[in-house]
Write a protein that holds these residues in place. Structure first.
Motif, PDB file in Angstrom:
ATOM      1  N   LEU A 183       1.219  -0.867   0.242  1.00 15.33           N
ATOM      2  CA  LEU A 183       0.236   0.204   0.112  1.00 15.33           C
ATOM      3  C   LEU A 183       1.169   1.339  -0.059  1.00 15.33           C
ATOM      4  CD1 LEU A 183      -2.853  -1.035   2.314  1.00 15.33           C
ATOM      5  CD2 LEU A 183      -3.163  -0.665   0.375  1.00 15.33           C
ATOM      6  N   ARG A 184       2.039   0.936   0.175  1.00 12.48           N
ATOM      7  CA  ARG A 184       2.521   2.083   0.520  1.00 12.48           C
ATOM      8  C   ARG A 184       3.565   2.702  -0.583  1.00 12.48           C
ATOM      9  NH1 ARG A 184       5.265   1.047   5.231  1.00 12.48           N
ATOM     10  NH2 ARG A 184       7.303   0.330   3.958  1.00 12.48           N
ATOM     11  N   GLN A 185       4.049   1.465  -1.207  1.00 12.00           N
ATOM     12  CA  GLN A 185       4.636   1.552  -2.666  1.00 12.00           C
ATOM     13  C   GLN A 185       4.594   0.475  -3.331  1.00 12.00           C
ATOM     14  OE1 GLN A 185       8.882   3.014  -2.102  1.00 12.00           O
ATOM     15  NE2 GLN A 185       9.344   3.751  -3.846  1.00 12.00           N
ATOM     16  N   PRO A 186       3.980  -0.134  -3.942  1.00 15.00           N
ATOM     17  CA  PRO A 186       3.148  -1.061  -4.814  1.00 15.00           C
ATOM     18  C   PRO A 186       4.320  -1.051  -5.622  1.00 15.00           C
ATOM     19  CG  PRO A 186       1.943   0.561  -5.232  1.00 15.00           C
ATOM     20  CD  PRO A 186       2.203   1.053  -4.430  1.00 15.00           C
ATOM     21  N   ALA A 187       4.356  -2.325  -6.084  1.00 13.67           N
ATOM     22  CA  ALA A 187       6.081  -2.417  -6.960  1.00 13.67           C
ATOM     23  C   ALA A 187       5.321  -3.715  -8.225  1.00 13.67           C
ATOM     24  CB  ALA A 187       6.852  -3.957  -6.664  1.00 13.67           C
ATOM     25  N   LEU A 188       4.860  -2.768  -9.322  1.00 11.65           N
ATOM     26  CA  LEU A 188       4.209  -2.856 -10.297  1.00 11.65           C
ATOM     27  C   LEU A 188       4.838  -3.924 -11.446  1.00 11.65           C
ATOM     28  CD1 LEU A 188       1.748  -0.071 -10.642  1.00 11.65           C
ATOM     29  CD2 LEU A 188       1.271  -1.977  -9.034  1.00 11.65           C
ATOM     30  N   TRP A 189       4.468  -4.761 -11.988  1.00 12.92           N
ATOM     31  CA  TRP A 189       4.981  -5.606 -13.070  1.00 12.92           C
ATOM     32  C   TRP A 189       4.563  -5.626 -14.302  1.00 12.92           C
ATOM     33  CZ3 TRP A 189      10.162  -7.972 -11.689  1.00 12.92           C
ATOM     34  CH2 TRP A 189      10.353  -7.754 -10.201  1.00 12.92           C
ATOM     35  N   LEU A 190       5.296  -5.026 -15.506  1.00 12.17           N
ATOM     36  CA  LEU A 190       4.654  -5.772 -16.491  1.00 12.17           C
ATOM     37  C   LEU A 190       5.113  -6.620 -17.859  1.00 12.17           C
ATOM     38  CD1 LEU A 190       3.068  -3.773 -19.279  1.00 12.17           C
ATOM     39  CD2 LEU A 190       5.177  -2.655 -19.523  1.00 12.17           C
ATOM     40  N   PRO A 191       4.404  -7.193 -17.763  1.00  9.24           N
ATOM     41  CA  PRO A 191       4.423  -8.785 -18.585  1.00  9.24           C
ATOM     42  C   PRO A 191       5.432  -8.441 -19.493  1.00  9.24           C
ATOM     43  CG  PRO A 191       2.454  -9.087 -18.036  1.00  9.24           C
ATOM     44  CD  PRO A 191       2.672  -7.209 -17.597  1.00  9.24           C
ATOM     45  N   ASP A 192       6.517  -9.043 -19.917  1.00 20.23           N
ATOM     46  CA  ASP A 192       7.417  -9.209 -20.895  1.00 20.23           C
ATOM     47  C   ASP A 192       8.255  -7.429 -21.022  1.00 20.23           C
ATOM     48  OD1 ASP A 192       8.591 -10.948 -22.657  1.00 20.23           O
ATOM     49  OD2 ASP A 192       7.047 -10.881 -24.242  1.00 20.23           O
ATOM     50  N   GLY A 193       7.980  -6.781 -19.784  1.00 20.43           N
ATOM     51  CA  GLY A 193       8.375  -5.433 -20.443  1.00 20.43           C
ATOM     52  C   GLY A 193       9.679  -4.847 -21.028  1.00 20.43           C
ATOM     53  N   GLU A 194      10.572  -6.231 -21.184  1.00 18.19           N
ATOM     54  CA  GLU A 194      11.619  -6.095 -21.907  1.00 18.19           C
ATOM     55  C   GLU A 194      11.757  -6.427 -23.017  1.00 18.19           C
ATOM     56  OE1 GLU A 194      14.711  -8.163 -19.324  1.00 18.19           O
ATOM     57  OE2 GLU A 194      14.661  -7.122 -18.051  1.00 18.19           O
ATOM     58  N   SER A 195      11.649  -6.989 -23.946  1.00 18.30           N
ATOM     59  CA  SER A 195      10.931  -7.132 -25.526  1.00 18.30           C
ATOM     60  C   SER A 195       9.699  -6.646 -25.502  1.00 18.30           C
ATOM     61  CB  SER A 195      11.165  -8.178 -25.286  1.00 18.30           C
ATOM     62  OG  SER A 195      10.350  -9.748 -24.777  1.00 18.30           O
ATOM     63  N   CYS A 196       9.224  -6.071 -24.769  1.00 24.16           N
ATOM     64  CA  CYS A 196       7.904  -4.569 -26.116  1.00 24.16           C
ATOM     65  C   CYS A 196       8.162  -3.710 -24.994  1.00 24.16           C
ATOM     66  CB  CYS A 196       6.581  -5.328 -25.803  1.00 24.16           C
ATOM     67  SG  CYS A 196       5.915  -5.814 -23.728  1.00 24.16           S
ATOM     68  N   GLY A 216       1.421 -15.177  -8.855  1.00 23.83           N
ATOM     69  CA  GLY A 216       2.707 -15.885  -8.144  1.00 23.83           C
ATOM     70  C   GLY A 216       3.521 -14.624  -6.959  1.00 23.83           C
ATOM     71  N   GLY A 217       2.703 -13.743  -6.269  1.00 23.43           N
ATOM     72  CA  GLY A 217       3.085 -13.046  -4.661  1.00 23.43           C
ATOM     73  C   GLY A 217       3.214 -11.699  -5.709  1.00 23.43           C
ATOM     74  N   ARG A 218       2.955 -11.691  -7.032  1.00 29.64           N
ATOM     75  CA  ARG A 218       3.614 -10.435  -7.945  1.00 29.64           C
ATOM     76  C   ARG A 218       2.271  -9.476  -8.552  1.00 29.64           C
ATOM     77  NH1 ARG A 218       8.663 -10.897 -12.239  1.00 29.64           N
ATOM     78  NH2 ARG A 218       9.993 -11.222  -9.996  1.00 29.64           N
ATOM     79  N   LEU A 219       2.283  -8.051  -7.822  1.00 31.72           N
ATOM     80  CA  LEU A 219       1.128  -7.221  -8.697  1.00 31.72           C
ATOM     81  C   LEU A 219       1.467  -7.062 -10.233  1.00 31.72           C
ATOM     82  CD1 LEU A 219       0.704  -4.765  -5.592  1.00 31.72           C
ATOM     83  CD2 LEU A 219      -0.530  -6.459  -6.776  1.00 31.72           C
ATOM     84  N   VAL A 220       1.259  -7.448 -10.898  1.00 34.20           N
ATOM     85  CA  VAL A 220       1.072  -7.823 -12.255  1.00 34.20           C
ATOM     86  C   VAL A 220       0.153  -7.047 -13.207  1.00 34.20           C
ATOM     87  CG1 VAL A 220       1.559  -9.126 -14.329  1.00 34.20           C
ATOM     88  CG2 VAL A 220       2.260 -10.123 -12.603  1.00 34.20           C
ATOM     89  N   LEU A 221       0.348  -5.838 -14.116  1.00 33.87           N
ATOM     90  CA  LEU A 221      -0.175  -4.874 -14.804  1.00 33.87           C
ATOM     91  C   LEU A 221      -0.762  -6.334 -16.612  1.00 33.87           C
ATOM     92  CD1 LEU A 221       1.726  -1.966 -14.764  1.00 33.87           C
ATOM     93  CD2 LEU A 221       0.166  -2.053 -13.326  1.00 33.87           C
ATOM     94  N   SER A 222      -1.890  -5.915 -16.616  1.00 37.08           N
ATOM     95  CA  SER A 222      -2.710  -6.243 -17.553  1.00 37.08           C
ATOM     96  C   SER A 222      -3.501  -5.757 -18.307  1.00 37.08           C
ATOM     97  CB  SER A 222      -4.088  -7.534 -17.631  1.00 37.08           C
ATOM     98  OG  SER A 222      -4.799  -6.567 -16.256  1.00 37.08           O
ATOM     99  N   TRP A 223      -3.840  -3.944 -17.856  1.00 33.82           N
ATOM    100  CA  TRP A 223      -3.946  -2.965 -18.660  1.00 33.82           C
ATOM    101  C   TRP A 223      -3.328  -1.879 -18.103  1.00 33.82           C
ATOM    102  CZ3 TRP A 223      -6.848   1.849 -17.747  1.00 33.82           C
ATOM    103  CH2 TRP A 223      -7.800   2.088 -18.682  1.00 33.82           C
ATOM    104  N   LEU A 224      -2.827  -0.619 -19.431  1.00 35.84           N
ATOM    105  CA  LEU A 224      -2.093   0.204 -18.949  1.00 35.84           C
ATOM    106  C   LEU A 224      -2.473   1.545 -19.431  1.00 35.84           C
ATOM    107  CD1 LEU A 224      -0.417   1.282 -16.290  1.00 35.84           C
ATOM    108  CD2 LEU A 224       1.330   0.628 -18.185  1.00 35.84           C
TER     109      LEU A 224
END
Length: 246
Positions: A183-196, A216-224
């Protein structure tokens, strides 16, 4: 009652699939276009993984089966198509904490003695690699406010973020179960972010709308989507989101 509908532009999973009309209810029991859109959305990032050449064909045969006027029922994928995609993509999904779902159980599909959607043949060329591929979460259809509300209930978390290093200015929705650190500082992950590529993240200070899933314990972005309107319109969208009953 079975009916044919146009494949909607918002069904990102099945854009460019090769046909324009889908049959409902689909093979997963979704009876409306809205329900199919919501349930298909979390599967879009799997296409970016390129785990099998037939991933889109298989998923769309379930979520948006082709509508053939001479048939009263949707055409199922062949078992060989399901098994090929499962063998290629199940390990990738497992790495992100997703098991191969029971609704994709290959034993429920025909072996090929009856009409079904087959895997790609040797004469079909594989899809060309896309060096400038846009991240699936960042595909922009031009109406972020309506798109946000349509997908709101199918996501695990939603909100509007100002993408700066400290992530100070933000409003979060549907964040039950988050830890204090998230809640204080969410770490958001963009799937395949290094190759797109994601033009929706232009740099510090940009306001964006973001939604996603806990994987799997990560907050993964599916819409941005980048928000280019004012604060007043953003507050109005927030009030509309809070009124939704999910």
């Amino acid at each position: 009652r079975s009916s044919c509908k146009a494949v909607p532009g918002g069904l990102l999973l099945c854009q460019g699939v090769g046909y324009s009309r889908m049959r409902l209810p689909n093979l997963l029991g979704h009876e409306s276009v809205k329900e199919a859109l919501q349930q298909a959305s979390p599967w879009v990032p799997l296409l970016a993984k390129r785990c099998h050449r037939d991933t889109k064909k298989f998923l769309c045969s379930l979520f948006a089966p082709v509508c053939l006027s001479e048939l009263e029922e949707p055409v199922s994928p062949c078992r060989a198509l399901c098994e090929g995609v499962r063998d290629g993509c199940a390990p990738v999904m497992a790495a992100f904490g997703f098991p191969w779902p029971e609704m994709f159980n290959c034993s429920r599909f025909p072996q090929g003695a009856e009409l079904c959607v087959p895997p790609a043949g040797p004469e079909e060329p594989p899809p060309p690699p896309k060096d400038d591929a846009v991240c699936a979460a960042c595909l922009d259809l031009g109406q972020p406010d309506r798109d946000f509300l349509e997908h709101f209930c199918s996501q695990d978390f939603d909100g509007d973020l100002k993408v700066v290093a400290e992530l100070k200015g933000r409003t979060l929705y549907r964040q039950r179960g988050w830890s204090e650190d998230e809640l204080r500082q969410p770490a958001l992950w963009l799937p395949d972010g290094e190759s797109c590529a994601c033009a929706e993240l232009p740099g510090p200070g940009a306001a964006v709308l973001a939604m996603g899933h806990r994987v799997g314990g990560r907050l993964v972005l599916s819409w941005l989507r980048r928000w280019q309107r004012g604060e007043r319109e953003l507050r109005k969208l927030g009030r509309a989101a809070r009124k939704l009953r999910c």
